[in-house]
Write a protein that holds these residues in place. Sequence first.
Motif: not given
Length: 924
Positions: A545-574
């Motif tokens: 999904m991240i690979s398919e995401a684009k920006l629209d007015n500084q909001n992240i959108q994965v699909s044209k019909e999908g939601g708009f998101y203000k922040v992407l969080i990458i949690p603690q990982l290895n």
Amino acid sequence: MKIKNIVKLSVLCFAFGNLSAQNPWPRTTETAKPWTRWWWMGNAVDEKGLDKQLTTLNKAGFGGVEIVPIYGAKGFEKQYHTYLSPEWMKMLQFTTNKAKSLNMGVDMAVGTGWPIGGPQVDEQDAATKMIVQTYTIASGEKFPEKIILKDEKHKNLKTIKLDIVTAYNEKNEAVVLTDKVNADGSLNWKPALGKWTVYAVFVGKTLQKVKRAAPGGEGYTLDHFSPDATQDYLKTFDQAFGNSNYGIRSFFNDSYEVYNADWTPDFLNEFRKRRGYDLSPYIKYLVSNEENEIAGRVKSDYRETLSELILNNFTKDFTNWAHSKNSKNTNQAHGSPGNLLDLYAAVDIPESETFGSSIFEIPGLKRDTADIQKSDMPDFNMLKFASSAANVTGKRLTSNETFTWLTEHFKTSWSQAKPEVEQVFLSGINHIFYHGTTYTPSDVPFPGWLFYASVNFVPENSLWPHLKGLNSYIERVQSVLQSGKSDNELLMYWPIYDQWASPKGKDVAFKIHNIEKWLHPTDFYKNLDKLGKSGYSLDMVSDKMISEAKLDNQNIQVSKEGGFYKVLIIPQLNYLPESTLKNILNLAQNGASIIFQNEPKNIPGYFEADKRRAELHSLWKSIPFQQNGNVKSATFGKGKIILISDVEKGLEYLKIEREKLTDTGLKFVRRKFDGGKYYYIVNHTSKEINRNIPLNFVGKQVVLMNSENGNYGIAETQNNSVKIQLKSGESLIIKASETVDNSFVKWKYIEKTEAPIILNQSWQLSFKEGGPELPKSRTLTKLQPWTNFTEYAQTQSFSGTGVYTTTLNLKKKNADDYLFNLDKLYESATVIVNGKEAGIVWSNPFEINIGKYIKKGKNTITIEVSNLMANRIRYMDQNKIEWRNYHEINFVNINYKPFDASNWKVQPSGLDGEIQLIPIHYSK
């Protein structure tokens, strides 16, 4: 005067009032109503019975059915129809035609029982597993035996083949010997110096067959990793359906419960193509119990390959096939050895599942620990995998198999169902399927045919007269939750490679039954839980999904019909693929805001690991972090990147506002529509909420909407807050809009209550319907359950409806309204005042408004109470009256032991405690 009682929202509200007003409720369709899984036992259905049951379901408020054929009842074999036979298809066509006439929908499983499979699955297409045999040989020795499969269960199978033979010496040096094995199994190889261990991998079969199969559905389980197997399987449906979809809205696939399936005949080629190297020299690291870095990397690649195979070779093919029939498809991805987010996203209707019973703090809510599952409990964040996939990719519906094993058989009340379904709604799901309803021929006596793991949503259920209360509530809520779009502002990456990179085990299946192992311990889950409780709204996102995401007015959108998101969080990982980090940085470059909880240090997988790790580090170093107090931040292109261990503080730094209403303990889910937002709010705390609550959006007008009775009115607002009065166990919908409708009247808030009038007079008790026989009528000097009369066996064994009647002399009627409060209700009731039905009381708190029905002077109060089925089933088992006689699994209790109700305690039935009539006054 201090308010002693905050009146239940279903009774606070006024009637609909001005009919010229614009109704704030969205227009409902059949999808807004609850649907139910409809088991066709033995496919023993006929047109008369189908007509009757569909009509009954329609009258009770159901919007559709989902046909799942299963095993049948003994003695009815002559009535069985073979699955997909011309006779079966005739019954299906009759069903869809009848449903259409009732404005109902019909879905259908692509198989019987579960998981999918059947007679069309031959040995080649059956679920596949690797079978490993090891041998030892030293230099100079002759190989001791032929490399042939020893497993006796496979001796008669024709498709078994030897796939890999690799030898390892004591230094772990590998020699691939697959092409040195002759047709008879003899090995043409002599080892060099040292001792060698030879690993031989055979393509075997799990031999699993469809569980709970219906007649004509018996057979092997499908190989979900093989495109040929999927296509071969669906050809049977092509033959049965021809060019028609027979009126099926959506074809359904149940949860993935294929045990030990970890291979497919073409796996080696697929692995090489997808991962860039040959697995054969590394097979030891996959199949042995070694726990080292190479094993972890090889297993990660193996698991990722399985994920891609089930996505591309089954899920997407299933979707395309459904579309070829002009239908949709529904899929339960959980349990699969794949990325659940991608699997859910690849279908039209992602479906999750709740299993077991949750703990709520609602006073008076029944929860007997003896009648619930000991281990499984529905998990809010597990449900969000399905709703996240739908929200991110813009799918209108997310469904849920609801109430599976909610309680022991015959002991579930509608009041217990309400908070469970509310939890499902709060997760973002908006299309409920009950689990479920069994088709029963009209000549089968009580309790009819029943499925062994469900709440019994059947007309024979003694609580059926009040099911419309629950169904209407769900319809109103879903009409809102199916409107507009999800309004979640945050995306959280699921670090699946941390799961896949574990050197332990082999395949990794993400099941709902073991989330305490794979989900709960993770930082990912802890962030989801903490942020949700703090008032943030989140969806999960995958690498794809991240690979398919684009920006629209500084909001992240994965699909044209999908939601708009203000922040992407990458949690603690290895582990983070360098390609994913590159995609994340590209989003930031174009304006996205990113929060990292830690620096990603490693990449998953074996191929060119050093090179890819170096690329990961290089990409990370390209971020120009600067220390700003406790936050490391960087401007990256048009966007911002934050590095901070405390995600909440990172969100505050980015000025992302949380919904502070959760500080009161309230839960919510939010939807947006053109010009406004809906808030669905639930009080699952033990306390009443009587205050102004803050909202991030109030617009120009706020309308409160009662989801239990449909009433609505304009709310009081002050400084971006809304006044609400909400008792424990109640819910509310808030519609905040930029448009103003002056035709709405104001919401009526309780200003004060007077001393309650106690109905402690005598009552008449009679019995309306039920069995095994109607008890005799009697006069009660005080209110009490009918099961208190232990001297009468009739009342101990009766399940049905008892009628309590009394008269009340109301000396004056000067209050704005009157609240009728039932202290203890077993289990639900219809309240009738002076011959007029005031409504159904079915959920906590047990109250109803009767002000417009009551009058000064003499009033007749009638309460029709329905109890559980349990006492009648207890009676039948005590008297050895046969009511269950099924093929395959017959009938089991909640702990999967043989069912026997003969030792049950009598379940209290009827009314108990005090009944109060509370005069209430609204604010002016």
